[in-house]
Scaffold this motif. Structure first.
Motif, short mmCIF file in Angstrom:
data_model
loop_
_atom_site.label_atom_id
_atom_site.label_comp_id
_atom_site.label_asym_id
_atom_site.label_seq_id
_atom_site.Cartn_x
_atom_site.Cartn_y
_atom_site.Cartn_z
N ILE A 44 51.42 50.16 1.77
CA ILE A 44 52.14 51.02 2.71
C ILE A 44 52.35 50.25 4.00
CG2 ILE A 44 52.04 53.17 4.06
CD1 ILE A 44 52.31 53.73 1.11
N VAL A 45 53.54 50.34 4.55
CA VAL A 45 53.85 49.70 5.82
C VAL A 45 53.49 50.67 6.93
CG1 VAL A 45 55.66 48.71 7.25
CG2 VAL A 45 55.72 48.37 4.78
N ILE B 200 56.38 40.98 5.84
CA ILE B 200 55.73 42.22 5.38
C ILE B 200 56.12 42.51 3.94
CG2 ILE B 200 55.73 44.74 5.66
CD1 ILE B 200 55.83 44.23 8.70
N HIS B 201 57.39 42.35 3.61
CA HIS B 201 57.87 42.68 2.28
C HIS B 201 57.31 41.74 1.22
CE1 HIS B 201 60.76 43.38 -1.01
NE2 HIS B 201 60.85 44.61 -0.48
N VAL C 126 47.00 36.35 7.36
CA VAL C 126 47.55 36.44 6.01
C VAL C 126 48.04 37.86 5.78
CG1 VAL C 126 47.05 36.24 3.55
CG2 VAL C 126 45.99 34.64 5.17
N TYR C 127 49.29 37.97 5.42
CA TYR C 127 49.90 39.27 5.11
C TYR C 127 49.96 39.43 3.60
CZ TYR C 127 51.54 39.72 9.93
OH TYR C 127 51.62 39.84 11.29
N LYS C 128 49.43 40.53 3.12
CA LYS C 128 49.58 40.84 1.70
C LYS C 128 50.94 41.48 1.52
CE LYS C 128 44.73 41.27 0.81
NZ LYS C 128 43.61 42.09 0.47
N PRO C 129 51.60 41.20 0.40
CA PRO C 129 52.94 41.78 0.20
C PRO C 129 52.90 43.30 0.11
CG PRO C 129 52.25 40.49 -1.71
CD PRO C 129 51.18 40.36 -0.70
N ARG C 130 53.84 43.91 0.81
CA ARG C 130 54.05 45.36 0.73
C ARG C 130 55.54 45.57 0.49
NH1 ARG C 130 51.46 46.68 6.24
NH2 ARG C 130 51.73 44.46 6.49
N PRO C 131 55.97 45.39 -0.74
CA PRO C 131 57.41 45.39 -1.06
C PRO C 131 58.03 46.78 -1.03
CG PRO C 131 56.12 45.13 -3.05
CD PRO C 131 55.14 45.15 -1.91
N PHE C 132 58.25 47.29 0.18
CA PHE C 132 58.75 48.65 0.36
C PHE C 132 60.13 48.85 -0.25
CE2 PHE C 132 59.26 46.09 4.13
CZ PHE C 132 60.60 46.23 4.46
N LEU C 133 61.03 47.87 -0.14
CA LEU C 133 62.37 48.02 -0.72
C LEU C 133 62.32 47.86 -2.24
CD1 LEU C 133 64.54 46.08 1.87
CD2 LEU C 133 64.41 48.55 1.55
N ALA C 134 61.61 46.85 -2.71
CA ALA C 134 61.54 46.62 -4.16
C ALA C 134 60.91 47.80 -4.87
CB ALA C 134 60.74 45.34 -4.44
N ARG C 135 59.90 48.41 -4.27
CA ARG C 135 59.25 49.56 -4.91
C ARG C 135 60.18 50.78 -4.92
NH1 ARG C 135 53.74 50.58 -2.54
NH2 ARG C 135 53.46 51.82 -4.40
N ALA C 136 60.95 50.95 -3.85
CA ALA C 136 61.91 52.06 -3.82
C ALA C 136 62.97 51.87 -4.90
CB ALA C 136 62.55 52.17 -2.44
N ILE C 137 63.43 50.63 -5.08
CA ILE C 137 64.41 50.34 -6.13
C ILE C 137 63.82 50.62 -7.50
CG2 ILE C 137 65.73 48.48 -7.24
CD1 ILE C 137 66.00 47.28 -4.35
N ALA C 138 62.57 50.19 -7.71
CA ALA C 138 61.91 50.44 -9.00
C ALA C 138 61.77 51.93 -9.26
CB ALA C 138 60.55 49.75 -9.03
N ASP C 139 61.48 52.70 -8.20
CA ASP C 139 61.38 54.16 -8.34
C ASP C 139 62.71 54.77 -8.79
OD1 ASP C 139 58.80 54.00 -7.42
OD2 ASP C 139 59.23 54.86 -5.45
#
Length: 163
Positions: free
Chosen positions: A40-41, A85-86, A123-136
């Protein structure tokens, strides 16, 4: 209306829905004291959330003979950390960041801020907010394309029948 225009409309609708889904499912409001939530961002300033909402204005919909490419763009000048972030990655701690961490430690007494003052990288862990929305939306996207295509065909058939 041409078929390409119908596809552009479909692409615009898809991008708008991706932005809204991303914001509603993968963003949370927070402040400087908020802890990171996995996947979550935490939107502290709202710049990234606003950039996601406005990303539809920076859409790139390319139509080739064999494929349609729909791209969403976030203004990296306004939000340089969006990709970080992504996709995740490492960011060097700058003197300005280190000063901010010290100020936060003095303000809150939270040991997390003091620990950050000693780091050279974050170190930023990936939070792929756009990719997850697309997958949804994997089931919705074809339906949107289908509905716009069918509407285009209806209009074309009406033209043929009325002549």
């Amino acid at each position: 209306m041409t078929f390409q225009e119908a596809l552009r409309e479909a692409g615009g609708e898809i991008l708008d829905k991706i932005a809204m889904r991303s914001l509603s499912n993968y963003f949370t409001q927070g402040d400087a004291n908020s802890k990171a939530v996995p996947n979550i961002v935490t939107s502290r300033t709202g710049k990234l959330a606003l950039a996601v909402l406005n990303a539809a204005e920076k859409r790139d919909i390319r139509i080739d003979s064999d494929k349609v490419v729909i791209g969403i763009g976030i203004d990296r000048g306004a939000v340089p950390y969006a990709t970080l972030i992504h996709e995740g990655g490492i960011r060097a701690v700058t003197p300005k960041m280190r000063s901010f961490f010290w100020a936060k430690w003095h303000q809150t007494g939270d040991v997390m801020w003091r620990a950050l003052t000693r780091r050279t990288n974050i170190v930023y862990k990936p939070r792929p907010f756009l990719a997850r929305a697309i997958a949804d939306m994997r089931n919705e996207i074809p339906e949107i394309l289908k509905s716009h295509s069918i509407e285009f065909l209806r209009m074309e058939i009406r033209k043929i029948i009325t002549f």
